[in-house]
Design a protein around this motif. Structure first.
Motif, PDB file in Angstrom:
ATOM      1  N   PRO A  27      98.318  51.515  24.537  1.00  8.91           N
ATOM      2  CA  PRO A  27      98.570  50.068  24.536  1.00  8.91           C
ATOM      3  C   PRO A  27      98.924  49.604  23.114  1.00  8.91           C
ATOM      4  CG  PRO A  27      96.341  50.575  25.331  1.00  8.91           C
ATOM      5  CD  PRO A  27      96.950  51.868  24.911  1.00  8.91           C
ATOM      6  N   CYS A  28      99.871  48.730  23.021  1.00 12.75           N
ATOM      7  CA  CYS A  28     100.315  48.296  21.696  1.00 12.75           C
ATOM      8  C   CYS A  28      99.189  47.548  20.980  1.00 12.75           C
ATOM      9  CB  CYS A  28     101.550  47.402  21.819  1.00 12.75           C
ATOM     10  SG  CYS A  28     102.314  47.175  20.218  1.00 12.75           S
ATOM     11  N   PRO A  29      98.977  47.859  19.700  1.00 16.03           N
ATOM     12  CA  PRO A  29      97.886  47.188  18.975  1.00 16.03           C
ATOM     13  C   PRO A  29      98.089  45.680  18.801  1.00 16.03           C
ATOM     14  CG  PRO A  29      99.123  48.648  17.508  1.00 16.03           C
ATOM     15  CD  PRO A  29      99.652  48.878  18.887  1.00 16.03           C
ATOM     16  N   LEU A  38     107.187  50.613  23.899  1.00 14.71           N
ATOM     17  CA  LEU A  38     108.066  49.570  24.442  1.00 14.71           C
ATOM     18  C   LEU A  38     107.891  48.244  23.696  1.00 14.71           C
ATOM     19  CD1 LEU A  38     107.531  50.248  28.249  1.00 14.71           C
ATOM     20  CD2 LEU A  38     109.471  50.948  26.834  1.00 14.71           C
ATOM     21  N   CYS A  39     107.039  48.269  22.687  1.00 13.84           N
ATOM     22  CA  CYS A  39     106.751  47.002  22.004  1.00 13.84           C
ATOM     23  C   CYS A  39     106.975  47.135  20.497  1.00 13.84           C
ATOM     24  CB  CYS A  39     105.339  46.564  22.352  1.00 13.84           C
ATOM     25  SG  CYS A  39     104.922  44.935  21.738  1.00 13.84           S
ATOM     26  N   CYS A  40     105.899  47.223  19.732  1.00 12.37           N
ATOM     27  CA  CYS A  40     106.042  47.180  18.271  1.00 12.37           C
ATOM     28  C   CYS A  40     106.710  48.418  17.670  1.00 12.37           C
ATOM     29  CB  CYS A  40     104.688  46.925  17.623  1.00 12.37           C
ATOM     30  SG  CYS A  40     104.114  45.245  17.951  1.00 12.37           S
ATOM     31  N   LEU A  41     106.709  49.539  18.387  1.00 11.93           N
ATOM     32  CA  LEU A  41     107.404  50.721  17.853  1.00 11.93           C
ATOM     33  C   LEU A  41     108.916  50.436  17.772  1.00 11.93           C
ATOM     34  CD1 LEU A  41     107.317  53.627  16.817  1.00 11.93           C
ATOM     35  CD2 LEU A  41     107.453  54.416  19.183  1.00 11.93           C
TER      36      LEU A  41
HETATM   37 ZN   LIG Z   1     103.364  45.178  20.136  1.00  8.72          ZN
END
Ligand SMILES: [Zn+2]
Length: 180
Positions: A27-29, A38-41
């Motif tokens: 899960p994205c931090p 799928l998010c902050c990366l």
């Molecule tokens: Zn994120």
């Protein structure tokens, strides 16, 4: 034994991931509830760096250059030389703690016989602090000194060609001024 295998798998999984700490599927931090990959990366990979490059002795002239984290200081050098429209005949150095010729960390023209080659270091690997200043010196005879400010970040535009100049002010100096 089972514990050891599980542990080894976890270690392999972590070391396989370039992020080292956060797994791609974790899960994205940021708390979005999406997977990290799928998010902050994506945001991290699409992040650009924006530098304001000024002539040290005439700060009314500057350029803002946007560059990608996987491009090198050598790419930044080339973009600065394009911006000022100088020829590429001379050597250069980046002094990362903003001290001219007295910097602890220096990245140099690959032809230099000192320092670390600027080809070997990417912008992302510099671990720049927000608002960090450093120097770029071109042509050790003429000693053109530029002050570079890390002014912020942008988002990569898919069609963009990087590095690129996103703003500028003033006139580029003449590389070989005549004495009259
Ligand atoms: Zn994120």
């Amino acid at each position: 034994m089972v514990m050891l295998i599980v542990f080894t798998i976890i270690i392999l999984k972590i070391s396989d991931d370039e992020e080292m700490k956060i797994g791609r599927n974790d899960p994205c931090p940021c708390g979005s509830g999406k997977k990290y990959k799928l998010c902050c990366l994506i945001k991290k990979r699409n992040k650009t760096y924006i530098f304001k490059v000024k002539l040290k002795y005439d700060k009314s002239t500057w350029w803002k250059i946007e560059i990608l984290p996987n491009q090198t200081l050598h790419d930044l050098h080339e973009e600065i030389i394009h911006a000022v429209d100088f020829d590429f005949d001379h050597m250069y150095i980046f002094c990362m703690d903003n001290k001219q010729w007295a910097s602890e960390v220096e990245y140099c023209d690959p032809r230099c016989d000192f320092g670390i080659s600027a080809h070997e270091i990417t912008i992302g690997e510099l671990n720049l602090k927000s608002k960090q200043k450093f120097l770029y010196i071109y042509d050790f005879g003429a000693n053109w000194v530029f002050e570079i400010d890390y002014v912020g970040n942008g988002e990569k535009d898919g069609a963009g060609d990087y590095p690129r100049i996103i703003a500028s002010k003033g006139e580029a100096p003449e590389q070989y001024p005549t004495s009259e």
